[in-house]
Scaffold this motif. Structure first.
Motif, PDB file in Angstrom:
ATOM      1  N   UNK A   1       0.951  -1.259   0.124  1.00 39.72           N
ATOM      2  CA  UNK A   1       0.034  -0.061  -0.121  1.00 39.72           C
ATOM      3  C   UNK A   1       0.812   1.212  -0.038  1.00 39.72           C
ATOM      4  N   UNK A   2       2.035   1.314   0.951  1.00 36.98           N
ATOM      5  CA  UNK A   2       2.661   2.611   0.824  1.00 36.98           C
ATOM      6  C   UNK A   2       3.861   2.656  -0.179  1.00 36.98           C
ATOM      7  N   UNK A   3       3.916   1.602  -0.754  1.00 34.50           N
ATOM      8  CA  UNK A   3       4.866   1.495  -1.818  1.00 34.50           C
ATOM      9  C   UNK A   3       4.155   2.200  -3.225  1.00 34.50           C
ATOM     10  N   UNK A   4       2.781   2.100  -3.159  1.00 34.59           N
ATOM     11  CA  UNK A   4       1.890   2.287  -4.190  1.00 34.59           C
ATOM     12  C   UNK A   4       1.710   3.890  -4.058  1.00 34.59           C
ATOM     13  N   UNK A   5       1.446   4.292  -2.940  1.00 34.69           N
ATOM     14  CA  UNK A   5       1.226   5.651  -2.435  1.00 34.69           C
ATOM     15  C   UNK A   5       2.786   6.388  -2.867  1.00 34.69           C
ATOM     16  N   UNK A   6       3.681   6.002  -2.545  1.00 32.31           N
ATOM     17  CA  UNK A   6       4.792   6.684  -2.868  1.00 32.31           C
ATOM     18  C   UNK A   6       5.462   6.973  -4.222  1.00 32.31           C
ATOM     19  N   UNK A   7       4.723   5.908  -5.163  1.00 33.32           N
ATOM     20  CA  UNK A   7       5.100   5.967  -6.475  1.00 33.32           C
ATOM     21  C   UNK A   7       4.195   6.900  -7.064  1.00 33.32           C
ATOM     22  N   UNK A   8       2.886   7.119  -6.639  1.00 30.17           N
ATOM     23  CA  UNK A   8       1.986   7.990  -7.057  1.00 30.17           C
ATOM     24  C   UNK A   8       2.541   9.363  -6.829  1.00 30.17           C
ATOM     25  N   UNK A   9       2.998   9.671  -5.774  1.00 31.95           N
ATOM     26  CA  UNK A   9       3.779  10.918  -5.365  1.00 31.95           C
ATOM     27  C   UNK A   9       4.921  11.148  -6.416  1.00 31.95           C
TER      28      UNK A   9
END
Length: 81
Positions: free
Chosen positions: A68-76
């Motif tokens: 979940x946090x990897x996906x959020x970081x990639x979006x940023x």
């Protein structure tokens, strides 16, 4: 001050997805406010999602929360490009 940080940067305990807040240094400032509150014996933030707290306190994360946090970081990162 911690209430302001919570309202502005953390939605239900999870950091908001905002490149503006990131580039403005809002998250860095929030970290300084949180650290100073703890160092001065004030309240620690109680608004972090348990997974966020685990991460910043060097506790192991579940594989699901890592994803979940990897996906959020990639979006940023993508928004910054």
């Amino acid at each position: 001050m911690l209430e302001h940080v919570e309202r502005k940067l953390f939605l239900h305990g999870i950091p908001i997805d905002s490149t503006v807040s990131l580039s403005n240094g809002d998250f860095a400032f929030a970290g300084e406010v949180i650290a100073m509150s703890i160092l001065q014996g004030g309240p620690a933030p109680l608004f972090f999602d348990p997974n966020v707290f685990d991460y910043i306190s060097n506790q192991p994360l579940s594989p699901e929360s890592i994803k979940t946090y990897k996906e959020a970081a990639l979006k940023v990162i993508i928004k910054l490009l």
